[in-house]
Design a protein around this motif. Structure first.
Motif, PDB file in Angstrom:
ATOM      1  N   UNK A 155     -69.769  -5.107   9.473  1.00 24.79           N
ATOM      2  CA  UNK A 155     -69.923  -4.559  10.824  1.00 24.79           C
ATOM      3  C   UNK A 155     -70.122  -3.042  10.760  1.00 24.79           C
ATOM      4  N   UNK A 156     -69.355  -2.377   9.936  1.00 21.49           N
ATOM      5  CA  UNK A 156     -69.501  -0.922   9.820  1.00 21.49           C
ATOM      6  C   UNK A 156     -70.862  -0.556   9.239  1.00 21.49           C
ATOM      7  N   UNK A 157     -71.345  -1.341   8.283  1.00 21.58           N
ATOM      8  CA  UNK A 157     -72.672  -1.075   7.722  1.00 21.58           C
ATOM      9  C   UNK A 157     -73.758  -1.295   8.775  1.00 21.58           C
ATOM     10  N   UNK A 158     -73.574  -2.312   9.594  1.00 20.80           N
ATOM     11  CA  UNK A 158     -74.575  -2.623  10.608  1.00 20.80           C
ATOM     12  C   UNK A 158     -74.626  -1.571  11.707  1.00 20.80           C
ATOM     13  N   UNK A 159     -73.473  -1.031  12.071  1.00 17.43           N
ATOM     14  CA  UNK A 159     -73.404  -0.126  13.226  1.00 17.43           C
ATOM     15  C   UNK A 159     -73.219   1.337  12.854  1.00 17.43           C
ATOM     16  N   UNK A 160     -72.956   1.614  11.583  1.00 17.75           N
ATOM     17  CA  UNK A 160     -72.640   2.967  11.121  1.00 17.75           C
ATOM     18  C   UNK A 160     -71.354   3.500  11.756  1.00 17.75           C
ATOM     19  N   UNK A 162     -67.300   4.277  11.993  1.00 16.32           N
ATOM     20  CA  UNK A 162     -66.238   4.672  11.089  1.00 16.32           C
ATOM     21  C   UNK A 162     -65.067   3.719  11.177  1.00 16.32           C
ATOM     22  N   UNK A 163     -64.139   3.866  10.248  1.00  8.54           N
ATOM     23  CA  UNK A 163     -62.971   2.988  10.216  1.00  8.54           C
ATOM     24  C   UNK A 163     -62.108   3.142  11.456  1.00  8.54           C
ATOM     25  N   UNK A 164     -62.220   4.286  12.127  1.00  7.35           N
ATOM     26  CA  UNK A 164     -61.410   4.533  13.321  1.00  7.35           C
ATOM     27  C   UNK A 164     -62.136   4.121  14.604  1.00  7.35           C
ATOM     28  N   UNK A 165     -63.255   3.406  14.468  1.00  8.56           N
ATOM     29  CA  UNK A 165     -64.036   3.018  15.645  1.00  8.56           C
ATOM     30  C   UNK A 165     -64.148   1.505  15.764  1.00  8.56           C
ATOM     31  N   UNK A 166     -63.089   0.797  15.379  1.00 12.95           N
ATOM     32  CA  UNK A 166     -63.139  -0.657  15.359  1.00 12.95           C
ATOM     33  C   UNK A 166     -62.316  -1.309  16.464  1.00 12.95           C
ATOM     34  N   UNK A 167     -61.731  -0.513  17.337  1.00 13.76           N
ATOM     35  CA  UNK A 167     -60.910  -1.084  18.416  1.00 13.76           C
ATOM     36  C   UNK A 167     -61.761  -1.939  19.355  1.00 13.76           C
ATOM     37  N   UNK A 169     -64.738  -3.697  18.869  1.00  9.35           N
ATOM     38  CA  UNK A 169     -65.083  -5.048  18.397  1.00  9.35           C
ATOM     39  C   UNK A 169     -63.857  -5.944  18.227  1.00  9.35           C
ATOM     40  N   UNK A 170     -62.737  -5.376  17.805  1.00 12.87           N
ATOM     41  CA  UNK A 170     -61.524  -6.197  17.707  1.00 12.87           C
ATOM     42  C   UNK A 170     -61.150  -6.749  19.088  1.00 12.87           C
ATOM     43  N   UNK A 171     -61.194  -5.884  20.097  1.00 15.35           N
ATOM     44  CA  UNK A 171     -60.856  -6.321  21.459  1.00 15.35           C
ATOM     45  C   UNK A 171     -61.812  -7.396  21.947  1.00 15.35           C
ATOM     46  N   UNK A 172     -63.097  -7.236  21.648  1.00 13.20           N
ATOM     47  CA  UNK A 172     -64.074  -8.242  22.077  1.00 13.20           C
ATOM     48  C   UNK A 172     -63.756  -9.602  21.464  1.00 13.20           C
ATOM     49  N   UNK A 173     -63.366  -9.614  20.207  1.00 13.82           N
ATOM     50  CA  UNK A 173     -63.044 -10.887  19.551  1.00 13.82           C
ATOM     51  C   UNK A 173     -61.782 -11.506  20.136  1.00 13.82           C
TER      52      UNK A 173
END
Length: 274
Positions: A155-160, A162-167, A169-173
């Motif tokens: 996901x990070x490779x696809x969207x560029x 950072x590790x601190x920007x994953x809240x 997608x986690x919430x969407x799941x």
């Protein structure tokens, strides 16, 4: 899941499994250690954990393991690849297959096509792209989907991101899983090392995710402990149920009902993992 020795764990249904240990299908020397780990579920990897030239051999190693009485899950390749069809052919009719993890899932239709090739086999949909996140509810709603999992690295490779920007997608799941009435999603693995794992698990749990992918057997017991009800939570649940009554007979106002529901859920999960 059957183990020869696993003193720290009990058999946990897939909908509640906390630790999901990935082991390369090309490394049969690791199979026994994986099965004897504290993992709630073991996934034999035919996708990113195996180099392209070794995929055919990995299929043979995994199917031989099942033929000899082994059990577990298998991560199969992206549906857009020729390896997806080869994986399905190899796994068709295999005894001991608990389910498959579908890599890089981007639509419910991809789950449906996989399920049609493996009738009755549960599917763990691994979401690893922006498109997958956008169609999370569609994926979660597919009949064969038992849970969603988050592929953080891809996901990070696809969207560029950072590790601190994953809240987000986690919430969407989490929301998609709840809306589709399936179990909570499984977070991506800790890749930085065991020292950072406890902190990552705080995030996993706080986001509403209920499982975590593991790359190392050493991490499984830590994950299980962190994603189980904690002693203070169990004590809180007992106090709430004792005060409000198991059936809510002492509920004073509407604000008590969410507390009682949470207390019962904590008790149910504690029973599952005991």
């Amino acid at each position: 899941m059957t183990r020869t020795s696993a003193p720290e764990t009990v058999t946990v249904p897939a909908i509640h499994a906390r630790s999901w240990l990935l082991v390369p299908g090309s490394r049969p020397d690791r199979f026994e250690d994986a099965m004897n780990s504290a993992a709630d579920a073991v996934i034999f990897d035919l996708e990113d954990g195996v180099i392209p030239s070794a995929k055919s051999e990995a299929r043979e190693q995994v199917t031989e393991f099942f033929a000899a009485g082994g059990v577990g899950w298998v991560r199969i390749n992206n549906i857009t690849t020729a390896d997806w069809a080869a994986d399905l052919e190899a796994l068709s009719g295999v005894t001991g297959l608990h389910g498959v993890m579908l890599a890089k899932t981007e639509s419910g239709e991809q789950v449906d096509r996989t399920a049609a090739a493996l009738p009755g086999v549960p599917i763990l949909a691994l979401v690893e792209s922006a498109r997958g996140i956008e169609f999370a509810f569609d994926i979660a709603s597919a009949a064969a989907t038992v849970r969603l999992a988050f592929g953080t690295g891809d996901y990070r490779r696809d969207t560029n991101a950072g590790a601190d920007a994953l809240a987000y997608p986690r919430s969407r799941l989490v929301v998609a899983s709840r809306a589709a009435d399936i179990a909570g999603p499984i977070d991506g693995p800790c890749v930085t090392g065991p020292a950072e794992l406890p902190g990552e698990l705080v995030v996993t749990k706080s986001m509403g995710m209920s499982g975590k992918l593991c790359m190392h057997a050493r991490d499984t017991a830590v994950v299980n402990r962190a994603l189980s009800p904690q002693p203070d939570e169990i004590a809180w649940a007992a106090e709430i149920i004792g005060r409000l009554g198991a059936a809510g007979e002492n509920v004073a106002d509407g604000s008590d009902l969410p507390k009682l529901a949470r207390a019962h859920r904590i008790n149910r999960m504690a029973a599952v993992f005991s």
